[in-house]
Design a protein around this motif. Structure first.
Motif, short mmCIF file in Angstrom:
data_model
loop_
_atom_site.label_atom_id
_atom_site.label_comp_id
_atom_site.label_asym_id
_atom_site.label_seq_id
_atom_site.Cartn_x
_atom_site.Cartn_y
_atom_site.Cartn_z
N GLU A 71 5.30 -45.31 19.66
CA GLU A 71 6.01 -46.13 18.92
C GLU A 71 6.30 -45.86 17.63
N SER A 72 5.10 -45.20 16.75
CA SER A 72 5.24 -44.64 15.46
C SER A 72 6.05 -43.66 15.62
N MET A 73 6.36 -42.68 16.29
CA MET A 73 7.16 -41.56 16.62
C MET A 73 8.68 -42.14 16.94
N GLY A 74 8.88 -43.30 17.27
CA GLY A 74 10.15 -43.98 17.54
C GLY A 74 10.59 -43.39 18.60
N VAL A 75 9.81 -43.20 19.93
CA VAL A 75 10.37 -42.56 21.35
C VAL A 75 9.45 -43.61 21.98
N THR A 76 9.92 -43.31 23.18
CA THR A 76 9.17 -44.26 24.33
C THR A 76 8.16 -43.25 25.05
N ALA A 77 7.05 -43.71 25.46
CA ALA A 77 5.92 -43.21 26.08
C ALA A 77 5.97 -42.89 27.57
N GLN A 78 6.11 -41.58 27.99
CA GLN A 78 6.17 -41.47 29.38
C GLN A 78 4.69 -40.86 29.85
N ILE A 79 3.80 -41.66 30.29
CA ILE A 79 2.47 -41.41 30.69
C ILE A 79 2.29 -40.50 31.80
N VAL A 80 1.62 -39.46 31.82
CA VAL A 80 1.40 -38.75 33.14
C VAL A 80 0.12 -38.57 33.42
N PRO A 81 -0.28 -38.95 34.55
CA PRO A 81 -1.83 -39.00 34.57
C PRO A 81 -2.47 -37.48 34.87
N VAL A 82 -3.42 -37.13 34.18
CA VAL A 82 -3.99 -35.64 34.44
C VAL A 82 -5.43 -36.13 34.88
N THR A 83 -6.19 -35.03 35.06
CA THR A 83 -7.48 -34.84 35.58
C THR A 83 -8.29 -34.18 34.51
N GLY A 84 -9.48 -34.32 34.56
CA GLY A 84 -10.78 -33.56 33.54
C GLY A 84 -10.25 -32.06 33.73
N PRO A 85 -10.30 -31.59 34.83
CA PRO A 85 -10.05 -29.86 34.85
C PRO A 85 -8.51 -29.63 34.63
N ASN A 86 -7.69 -30.29 34.87
CA ASN A 86 -6.19 -29.85 34.89
C ASN A 86 -5.46 -30.36 33.49
N ARG A 87 -6.28 -31.03 32.64
CA ARG A 87 -5.52 -31.55 31.64
C ARG A 87 -5.04 -30.32 30.65
N ILE A 88 -5.84 -29.36 30.21
CA ILE A 88 -5.61 -28.48 29.20
C ILE A 88 -4.30 -27.46 29.84
N PRO A 89 -4.30 -27.00 31.24
CA PRO A 89 -3.44 -26.33 31.62
C PRO A 89 -1.99 -27.23 31.77
N TYR A 90 -2.24 -28.64 32.01
CA TYR A 90 -0.91 -29.27 31.82
C TYR A 90 -0.05 -29.02 30.50
N LEU A 91 -1.16 -29.14 29.38
CA LEU A 91 -0.75 -29.17 28.08
C LEU A 91 0.28 -27.83 27.75
N LEU A 92 -0.85 -26.58 28.05
CA LEU A 92 -0.34 -25.29 27.79
C LEU A 92 0.99 -24.89 28.58
#
Lengths: 265, 222
Positions: A71-92
């Motif tokens: 909201e503060s960025m003025g866009v809509t959030a698309q939430i993607v479920p990630v897991t503990g081990p794969n969250r950094i690979p998802y980001l990178l």
């Protein structure tokens, strides 16, 4: 045949190595703003930070922060479920632009991702009967204290407990809490997350005695996403000062944002 | 391929040895007290006094038809609500005694009922006192008849005692769990624990066999 197989193995291995060492995909703030959505990765199996609500949508502390951030960025959030081990690979790999995934800020992780200022935190502390006077670790002597076996709080309590402390190790937090509630122990080593649930059930029967350790969590972006990170830090600072984070923390953890998150050392 | 590393286990054998001693002590206490409870229960069940019989019936049925884990939780976490608070080790022994007492009651009752009425009448004809009849004509042959069932129940009690760490009582299994939490050599630790429990069970079997040779090795017609 043998040679082919070896060739294939070599190729596969080098492809894998290449994918692992490939430069992280930096997120571009302008691209996010023109698309109108920001892809935010969050855990959905880490209550109360990330959970799935009755209708199957991501919810929890992180979800509320993610929505406020978008909201503060003025866009809509698309939430993607990630897991503990794969969250950094998802980001990178660029599958998400931002992680609001209860990612604890550690030096090791900071080499791979860029962290914003802390937006949340988990603290481990000794709690106990409100009437009991235990100001520091020396006060543990002669007391019985329950912990979940092999947990961070077990390590923490074991490290500071003086001679004569009766440390009772249970299989999990739930049983350790049960020992406290039934009066079998007067003290417990637990996280603020667990204690907020106890407080919800028991009111002011127990209070905090002293802190053992704390871990702050930050919003993470891929390295090089400087414009985006600056924007996120602006949001975190504003949310801290205007009470947004206090309200979210109050909603999920029963108290305003703790001091160690607000003004980290 | 898993790399076995028994180093942490061997370095801490004293810890596991102490745990084994605690298990032996706890089991022995629970066996002796459990035997007493079982005898009293069996006598009450075979006595003619109805309310007493019903009371024991309720006890036996409740205990035999609920999981031990729930019983031990109830004793440790539930009883403080009515003012009965025990240390984990005491609560563990109490739970084991109550549990084995229910099974033992049924086993010994079966033994007592296996004594033919004619045998008791023979005792009376020989001029034995009621206490003598109960001791030599009923209980001793009864125990001899059900000895294998009773002792295997006792060995089962020793193995069951491995769950008492759920209420933070100390025994062999909790020593293993603590070691595991420090060294993460799970497979090695549980392999050694398996061997240790097996040896303990074997030891108890040998002990029971020796007791049998000493007390029950008289000739019988059946």
């Amino acid at each position: 045949m043998n040679l082919n197989r070896r060739l294939f193995t070599t190729l596969a291995a080098s492809a894998l190595a290449a994918s692992l060492t490939a430069p992280a995909m930096a997120a571009d703030l302008a691209a996010i703003e023109s698309a109108g959505t920001v892809k935010i990765g969050m855990l959905v199996d880490f209550p109360p930070f990330g959970i799935t609500d009755m209708s199957g949508n991501p919810d929890g502390y992180d979800a509320d922060v993610a929505k406020a951030l978008a909201e503060s960025m003025g866009v809509t959030a698309q939430i993607v479920p990630v897991t503990g081990p794969n969250r950094i690979p998802y980001l990178l790999s660029g599958q998400v632009d931002v992680l609001v995934a209860s990612l604890g800020i550690t030096a090791e992780r900071a080499e791979k991702v860029d962290f914003s200022n802390p937006y949340a935190g988990i603290s481990i502390a000794v709690y106990g009967d409100s009437g009991l006077d235990v100001a520091d670790k020396a006060g543990l002597s002669g007391q019985s204290i329950s912990v979940a076996r092999a947990s961070t709080q077990d390590t923490g309590v074991t490290a500071v407990a003086p001679e004569g402390t009766d440390i009772m190790r249970f299989d999990d937090d739930a049983t350790a809490v049960q020992a406290l509630m039934s009066g079998q122990v007067k003290l417990i080593g637990a996280s603020n997350v667990v204690m907020s649930q106890i407080a919800a059930a028991t009111g002011d029967r127990f209070n905090k005695k002293f802190d053992l350790s704390s871990q702050v969590q930050g919003v993470a972006v891929a390295p090089g996403s400087d414009a985006l990170l600056a924007k996120i830090n602006d949001f975190v600072a504003e949310a801290k000062s205007d009470g947004t984070l206090d309200a979210i923390h109050e909603k999920w953890l029963g108290e305003p944002l703790p001091e160690f998150v607000k003004n980290p050392k | 391929m898993y790399n076995f590393n028994f180093q942490p286990v061997f370095e801490n054998l004293d810890l596991l040895g102490y745990g084994a001693l605690l298990t032996i002590r706890m089991s022995l206490i629970a066996m002796v007290l459990g035997l007493i409870v079982s005898m009293l229960g069996a006598v009450a069940k075979t006595s003619g006094i109805r309310p007493l019989r019903w009371l024991v019936d309720v006890y036996v049925e409740v205990i035999r038809n609920t999981p031990f884990l729930i019983q031990i939780f109830f004793i440790f976490f539930g009883l403080p609500a009515v003012g009965i608070s025990m240390s984990p080790d005491t609560a563990a022994i109490v739970a084991l005694v109550i549990n084995v007492g229910a099974y033992g009651t049924e086993i010994i009752r079966a033994g007592i009922e296996s004594i033919p009425g004619g045998q008791i009448e023979a005792g009376k004809a020989l001029g034995l006192s009621p206490v003598q009849i109960f001791r030599y004509v009923v209980v001793k042959p009864a125990l001899r008849n059900i000895y294998p069932s009773l002792t295997s129940q006792f060995i089962y009690l020793m193995l069951t005692s491995s769950v008492v760490s759920v209420i933070s009582a100390n025994d062999l299994a909790s020593a293993g769990a603590d070691l595991n939490a420090r060294t993460f050599a799970s497979f090695e630790i549980y392999l050694v624990l398996t061997v240790m429990y097996f040896l303990l069970a074997l030891g108890f079997s040998t002990l029971f066999a020796a007791i049998r040779r000493n007390f029950f090795s008289y000739p019988a017609s059946r």
